[in-house]
Design a protein around this motif. Sequence first.
Motif: not given
Length: 282
Positions: A218-222, A248-251, A254-257
Amino acid sequence: MGRKMLAIAIVSLMLVLAGCGEELSPEEVYDNGISSMEKLDMASLSRTQTLRAQQESFRTSMDVDVQFSPLEMYGTVEMTLLNLKDPLLFFLYVDDDEWLTKPDRDGADWEAIPREELQDLVLEEPASLLNVFKPYQNEFLMKDVEVVYTEDGEEVDLIEEDVEVEEVAVDEAEEVSISAYEVSFRGSDEKYKPLVRQHLEQMNLMDLQGVDLDAVMETVEIERIDMTAQIEKETFDVHRFQTRFRYLVEVLDEYRVIDESVIFRLNNHNEEIDFKQLREQQ
């Protein structure tokens, strides 16, 4: 034969010849490449993987000769980690029963690793590389390219995006050129999230305790997903397959690129490999 009949015959012949020379679509070329990979028994395989996540960086290069079924493989792996001055180089040998590694240093011995810990889908099912992108075949583009090798099988014209490559002078007499189709794909919309989901699963990120894959998706931004396949025109052998995932994804709050580039190179398709001789050289 009258002139009218002759003209009709000529036009008919031209239509037949035109049909015979009809170009293949990107989908057809790609499907033929998959079929060729499914029939591949052995090859020289090179894989370069670069992964960047926030301030962390990881790069591995594997150069091996491999027989896919039954599995047998011999070659080298080089690993470069952030803040590591010199890369680590290992020799490795794998078959259905054992997995052995040996550091590249004087006096080093072969060390056994539990065989069941080796999980590499590329070695188990090489066509899986291409199958991932099949659902998006109607968006493929294609052009003609030349894949150039030196006599020792090293590819010449490799350019990795965002990386400066030093030009190497090569004697044209030592080059072998192969005519190929280059099939490519690029996507950045939400509809490509299934590709990201597969990518996260392959990275084993979901093995982390407390991670809910559905919530993570749900947090993924391609930002971009790229694929390029170079497929030989005559045989449909796949010579190069490259992918890049950046999103970009939240795991774990924490957001990670995530930015990963992988290049596979295949050469010496179905040529016999003497693994005993290769191992005796070390």
